[in-house]
Write a protein that holds these residues in place. Structure first.
Motif, short mmCIF file in Angstrom:
data_model
loop_
_atom_site.label_atom_id
_atom_site.label_comp_id
_atom_site.label_asym_id
_atom_site.label_seq_id
_atom_site.Cartn_x
_atom_site.Cartn_y
_atom_site.Cartn_z
N MET A 1 -43.57 -75.61 37.13
CA MET A 1 -43.35 -75.43 35.08
C MET A 1 -43.70 -73.49 35.09
O MET A 1 -42.97 -72.68 34.46
N ILE A 2 -45.28 -73.95 35.37
CA ILE A 2 -45.76 -72.24 34.75
C ILE A 2 -46.21 -72.32 36.42
O ILE A 2 -46.71 -72.70 37.20
N SER A 3 -45.45 -70.69 36.92
CA SER A 3 -45.93 -70.13 38.43
C SER A 3 -47.10 -69.74 39.15
O SER A 3 -47.57 -69.48 37.84
N GLN A 4 -47.34 -69.46 40.37
CA GLN A 4 -48.95 -69.42 40.43
C GLN A 4 -48.43 -67.49 40.12
O GLN A 4 -49.37 -66.98 39.58
N ASN A 5 -46.94 -66.83 40.17
CA ASN A 5 -46.87 -66.04 39.91
C ASN A 5 -46.90 -65.47 38.43
O ASN A 5 -47.67 -64.44 38.09
N GLN A 6 -46.53 -66.23 37.36
CA GLN A 6 -47.14 -65.80 36.31
C GLN A 6 -47.98 -65.77 35.25
O GLN A 6 -48.52 -65.12 35.14
N ILE A 7 -49.13 -66.71 36.29
CA ILE A 7 -50.38 -67.33 35.68
C ILE A 7 -51.49 -65.88 36.80
O ILE A 7 -51.86 -65.54 35.86
N ASP A 8 -51.16 -64.87 37.43
CA ASP A 8 -51.74 -64.09 38.25
C ASP A 8 -50.85 -62.80 37.77
O ASP A 8 -52.10 -61.77 37.33
N LYS A 9 -49.60 -62.84 36.90
CA LYS A 9 -49.14 -61.60 36.53
C LYS A 9 -50.33 -61.95 34.74
O LYS A 9 -51.15 -60.52 34.29
N ALA A 10 -50.05 -62.68 34.52
CA ALA A 10 -51.36 -62.87 33.32
C ALA A 10 -52.94 -62.63 33.27
O ALA A 10 -53.40 -61.89 32.27
N SER A 11 -53.41 -62.80 34.36
CA SER A 11 -54.38 -62.51 34.76
C SER A 11 -54.72 -60.82 34.44
O SER A 11 -55.88 -60.24 34.43
N ASN A 12 -53.74 -60.40 35.26
CA ASN A 12 -53.62 -59.18 35.52
C ASN A 12 -53.10 -58.07 34.35
O ASN A 12 -54.04 -57.21 33.88
N PHE A 13 -52.81 -58.88 34.05
CA PHE A 13 -52.26 -58.12 32.06
C PHE A 13 -53.48 -58.02 31.41
O PHE A 13 -53.45 -57.26 30.74
N LEU A 14 -54.45 -59.17 31.26
CA LEU A 14 -55.32 -59.04 30.40
C LEU A 14 -56.48 -57.90 31.27
O LEU A 14 -57.28 -57.54 30.08
N LYS A 15 -56.80 -58.00 32.55
CA LYS A 15 -57.18 -57.45 33.03
C LYS A 15 -56.79 -55.40 32.39
O LYS A 15 -57.84 -54.29 32.74
N LEU A 16 -55.95 -55.14 32.44
CA LEU A 16 -55.83 -54.12 32.03
C LEU A 16 -55.85 -53.24 29.99
O LEU A 16 -56.06 -51.98 29.94
N HIS A 17 -56.24 -54.76 29.96
CA HIS A 17 -56.75 -54.72 28.64
C HIS A 17 -58.36 -54.27 28.49
O HIS A 17 -59.07 -53.61 27.24
N LYS A 18 -59.35 -54.67 29.72
CA LYS A 18 -60.90 -53.72 29.68
C LYS A 18 -61.51 -53.00 30.94
O LYS A 18 -62.22 -52.74 30.78
N GLU A 19 -59.70 -52.48 31.11
CA GLU A 19 -60.16 -50.55 31.99
C GLU A 19 -60.30 -49.47 31.22
O GLU A 19 -60.23 -49.52 29.43
N GLU A 20 -60.58 -49.04 31.56
CA GLU A 20 -61.41 -47.24 31.08
C GLU A 20 -60.04 -46.57 30.70
O GLU A 20 -59.73 -46.23 29.29
N LYS A 21 -58.73 -46.30 31.07
CA LYS A 21 -57.33 -46.31 31.17
C LYS A 21 -57.08 -46.93 30.00
O LYS A 21 -56.58 -48.63 30.20
N ILE A 22 -56.29 -46.44 29.27
CA ILE A 22 -55.68 -47.08 28.03
C ILE A 22 -54.64 -47.57 28.73
O ILE A 22 -53.45 -47.16 29.52
N LEU A 23 -53.70 -48.97 27.99
CA LEU A 23 -53.28 -49.55 28.26
C LEU A 23 -51.73 -49.01 27.48
O LEU A 23 -52.27 -49.41 26.01
N THR A 24 -50.97 -48.37 27.95
CA THR A 24 -49.39 -47.71 27.00
C THR A 24 -48.15 -48.99 27.53
O THR A 24 -48.17 -48.75 28.29
N LEU A 25 -47.66 -48.99 26.31
CA LEU A 25 -46.83 -49.95 26.24
C LEU A 25 -45.28 -49.45 25.93
O LEU A 25 -45.67 -49.20 24.71
N LEU A 26 -44.41 -48.51 26.19
CA LEU A 26 -42.98 -48.58 25.69
C LEU A 26 -42.04 -50.74 25.20
O LEU A 26 -42.40 -51.32 26.23
N ASN A 27 -41.59 -50.28 24.03
CA ASN A 27 -40.96 -51.84 24.13
C ASN A 27 -39.69 -51.87 24.03
O ASN A 27 -38.67 -50.65 23.46
N SER A 28 -38.77 -52.82 25.42
CA SER A 28 -37.30 -52.72 25.91
C SER A 28 -36.67 -53.99 24.30
O SER A 28 -37.74 -54.86 24.40
N TRP A 29 -35.35 -53.32 25.07
CA TRP A 29 -35.12 -54.66 23.92
C TRP A 29 -33.50 -55.61 25.62
O TRP A 29 -33.39 -56.34 24.50
#
Length: 291
Positions: free
Chosen positions: A1-29
């Protein structure tokens, strides 16, 4: 149901919030706009509820049927390799159970994060902070039960909905931000704050990464640059609905010129350099196929 790939992506995404470099997002539709964002070198993609709604013929503020929103997000996730965080507005529900169920459906599309806001749709009124904390905690427990750390970006609309003084709104934003963090939010999203000193205060006083909206289309001011926000200590910046609004404005202006003057100057300006854009899109498509 929840893949390991999704779990890994979520973990990496969370890490991006804790780095010195700002996380910049363009919002798509849609998949097309998402592929171009991916090809441009961004590290993650955020959806825009306004953009998805507009692309399907609906106004913003949860007017779109929820299943259509789910389907649109799923199409995006399936066409890109980057982590995707979804804007679910107020949660698409009238109570905690409905909101948790909606969050679960969105999570099962393959996304790794959500934005959820504390104001009532189409009504300038904030949700009680205790009630909103309960929503955050319930969503956190739901995601935990599925074995994934969903990145919850809790948005407080104090500066949009409240009529108090600037200092009062700043104080309430800080109070809500810290409560939301304690309830399980990973990041606190505060729209419509433009002054650098106020942003600096939010960064210093809220015990969580801060997300600022850089959306110069709302007419209330012009946001600090990405570099300035990074220097202040902002963890995440998103452009929100402004990319879609810019696209819609371009269509309208081009259409007006064609019908009123019979010329194509604006169209020509927006088509350059079209070869580079098409190449970037092609490369993004081929990259996705290889995964």
């Amino acid at each position: 149901m929840i893949s390991q790939n999704q779990i890994d992506k979520a973990s990496n995404f969370l890490k991006l919030h804790k780095e010195e470099k700002i996380l910049t997002l363009l919002n798509s539709w849609d998949p097309g706009s998402s592929k171009l964002i991916e090809a441009s070198g961004f590290e993650a993609i955020g959806t825009t509820s306004m953009g998805i709604s507009a692309s399907l013929g609906y106004p913003d503020c949860q007017a779109i049927p929820f299943q259509e929103m789910v389907d649109a997000v799923k199409r995006i996730v399936e066409k890109v390799t980057l982590p995707v965080t979804a804007d679910i507005e107020g949660g698409y529900g009238k109570n905690i159970n409905e909101i948790v169920n909606s969050s679960r459906q969105i999570l099962l599309t393959g996304i790794v994060g959500i934005n959820i806001e504390d104001s009532y749709d189409l009504n300038p009124k904030l949700v009680d902070s205790i009630e909103f904390c309960e929503r955050i905690s319930a969503i956190r427990e739901m995601a935990k039960s599925l074995g994934i750390h969903l990145v919850i970006n809790a948005r407080t609309d104090v500066f949009i909905t409240s009529s108090g003084s600037e200092n009062d709104r700043l104080k309430e934003s800080i109070d809500r931000g810290n409560k939301y963090q304690e309830a399980g939010a990973d990041c606190i999203f505060i729209p419509d704050v433009w002054q650098k000193e106020k942003i600096r205060t939010l960064v210093q006083e809220i015990d969580a990464p801060i997300n600022i909206l850089s959306n110069p289309t709302n007419g209330t001011g012009f946001p600090p640059s990405i570099k300035e926000l990074e220097e202040i200590g902002v963890a995440r910046v998103s452009l929100g609905s402004s990319l879609m609004k810019s696209t819609l404005a371009s269509i309208r202006k081009i259409g007006q010129e064609v019908i009123e003057e019979g010329t194509y100057k604006r169209l020509s300006e927006h088509l350059e350099p079209i070869s580079e854009t098409l190449l970037a899109y092609k490369m993004a498509t081929e990259k996705n196929k290889s995964h």
